[in-house]
Write an enzyme that holds these catalytic residues in place. Structure first.
Site, short mmCIF file in Angstrom:
data_model
loop_
_atom_site.label_atom_id
_atom_site.label_comp_id
_atom_site.label_asym_id
_atom_site.label_seq_id
_atom_site.Cartn_x
_atom_site.Cartn_y
_atom_site.Cartn_z
N GLY A 28 29.16 19.08 -47.97
CA GLY A 28 29.91 19.82 -47.11
C GLY A 28 31.31 19.62 -47.23
O GLY A 28 31.89 18.83 -47.74
N ARG A 52 20.71 15.56 -51.65
CA ARG A 52 19.55 16.18 -52.14
C ARG A 52 19.52 16.54 -53.44
O ARG A 52 18.55 17.05 -54.30
CB ARG A 52 19.03 17.32 -51.02
CG ARG A 52 19.88 18.45 -51.24
CD ARG A 52 19.47 19.45 -50.12
NE ARG A 52 20.39 20.73 -49.86
CZ ARG A 52 20.73 21.49 -50.91
NH1 ARG A 52 20.12 21.73 -51.84
NH2 ARG A 52 21.58 22.48 -50.59
N ARG A 53 20.92 16.78 -54.16
CA ARG A 53 21.32 16.99 -55.21
C ARG A 53 22.38 16.31 -55.75
O ARG A 53 23.07 15.85 -55.24
CB ARG A 53 21.34 18.57 -55.42
CG ARG A 53 22.50 18.99 -54.68
CD ARG A 53 22.60 20.58 -54.73
NE ARG A 53 23.62 20.99 -53.87
CZ ARG A 53 25.21 21.26 -53.98
NH1 ARG A 53 25.59 21.03 -55.33
NH2 ARG A 53 26.02 21.73 -53.28
N LEU A 92 26.31 14.80 -42.38
CA LEU A 92 25.06 15.48 -42.63
C LEU A 92 24.91 16.64 -41.55
O LEU A 92 25.03 16.48 -40.46
CB LEU A 92 23.64 14.70 -42.74
CG LEU A 92 22.51 15.26 -43.45
CD1 LEU A 92 23.06 15.57 -44.98
CD2 LEU A 92 21.50 14.39 -43.49
N GLY A 93 24.57 18.04 -42.09
CA GLY A 93 24.47 19.03 -40.90
C GLY A 93 24.25 20.48 -41.60
O GLY A 93 24.58 20.71 -42.69
N TYR A 143 22.24 23.42 -30.05
CA TYR A 143 23.08 22.82 -31.22
C TYR A 143 23.59 21.26 -30.24
O TYR A 143 23.44 20.45 -30.77
CB TYR A 143 24.29 23.69 -31.54
CG TYR A 143 25.32 22.88 -32.24
CD1 TYR A 143 25.11 22.79 -33.73
CD2 TYR A 143 26.53 22.46 -31.85
CE1 TYR A 143 25.81 22.18 -34.51
CE2 TYR A 143 27.53 21.98 -32.64
CZ TYR A 143 27.32 21.91 -34.09
OH TYR A 143 28.02 21.39 -34.86
N LYS A 147 22.88 17.46 -31.09
CA LYS A 147 23.93 16.46 -31.36
C LYS A 147 24.00 15.36 -30.59
O LYS A 147 23.86 14.11 -30.81
CB LYS A 147 25.34 17.13 -31.42
CG LYS A 147 25.25 18.31 -32.58
CD LYS A 147 25.37 17.68 -33.91
CE LYS A 147 25.69 18.80 -34.82
NZ LYS A 147 25.87 18.02 -36.32
N LEU A 170 36.16 22.91 -36.64
CA LEU A 170 36.67 22.45 -37.60
C LEU A 170 37.67 23.56 -38.39
O LEU A 170 36.94 24.48 -39.02
CB LEU A 170 35.81 21.78 -38.54
CG LEU A 170 34.93 20.66 -38.01
CD1 LEU A 170 33.84 20.25 -38.76
CD2 LEU A 170 36.18 19.40 -37.87
#
Length: 242
Positions: A28, A52-53, A92-93, A143, A147, A170
């Site tokens: 990300g 995951r990759r 992570l998100g 959301y 959080k 952001l």
């Protein structure tokens, strides 16, 4: 935070401790910039990406970065990936639009919490969580509720040090297209800095705040940094420049 003038020495003292770090969510925007900054500052003796990759890097600086590919649906099978790290950063998100309501909860709450549990069991002393401005487990907005809930549940794990970062919007050039975020970034990016200060923050500033905080010893078990605190800490280096 210690006085700004102490940052170079704090970094040098931190490097001498030969600490290891893991990053969750390095693919990300925040995680990607965080990894780059960690490498540039040479803060850790070992860097591990958990995702995951496997990510591909062309630059020579990334050659010694370790990567652990995991199945987040079966994280217990990958407990070894979380072993032996002194510091952890969780960026992570996902989004409700991309993953649906259930998918969003699974990633932003369940994956994060399980990762934190394994990190704690694996010896992680300082866990850093990227959250959001307005996070509140009692919120009516999914959301912010998720959080806030994950913040509270990670705190229950009792890390020696737990740092929560709650940035606003952001400001970054995200590789993945998110029209609503693009509009928000354009809006806040066009405002005078003093106006935007409380509601938005550049990703690079968030990352520097995370690392400036990490190298500074703290006696607090939990630290909660809101958007204004992130701005102040992330820009601390600027006052060192001639």
């Amino acid at each position: 935070m210690a006085k700004t003038e102490a940052l170079p020495k704090l970094r040098e003292d931190f490097r001498m401790q030969n600490k290891s770090v893991f990053i969750l969510g390095a693919s990300g925007e925040t995680g990607r910039v965080l990894l780059k900054e960690i490498l540039e500052q040479n803060l850790f003796s070992k860097i591990t990406l958990i995702g995951r990759r496997k990510l591909t890097f062309d630059e020579e600086a990334y050659k010694n970065v370790n990567q652990e590919v995991v199945d987040f649906e079966k994280l217990d099978d990958y407990a070894s990936a979380f072993q032996g790290h002194d510091v952890g950063f969780c960026c992570l998100g996902t989004t409700r639009k991309k993953a649906g309501a259930e998918g969003f909860v699974r990633v932003d709450r369940d994956y994060v919490l399980k990762s934190a549990e394994l990190a704690k069991a694996g010896g992680c002393k300082h866990f850093n969580l990227l959250s959001s401005k307005g996070a509140d487990k009692s919120s009516n907005f999914l959301y912010l509720q998720v959080k806030g809930e994950v913040e509270a549940r990670v705190e229950e794990l009792q890390f020696e040090r737990y740092s929560v970062f709650r940035p606003g919007v952001l400001l970054c050039d995200r590789q993945e297209s998110r029209p609503s975020e693009w509009l928000a970034r354009k809006f806040f990016g066009s405002l005078p800095e003093s106006w935007a200060h409380g509601y938005s923050v550049p990703v690079a500033t968030v990352v520097r705040a995370m690392l400036n905080n990490a190298v500074n010893p703290s006696g607090k078990k939990k630290e909660l940094l809101d958007n204004n605190a992130i701005h102040d800490l992330g820009k601390a280096d600027d006052s060192l420049k001639p």
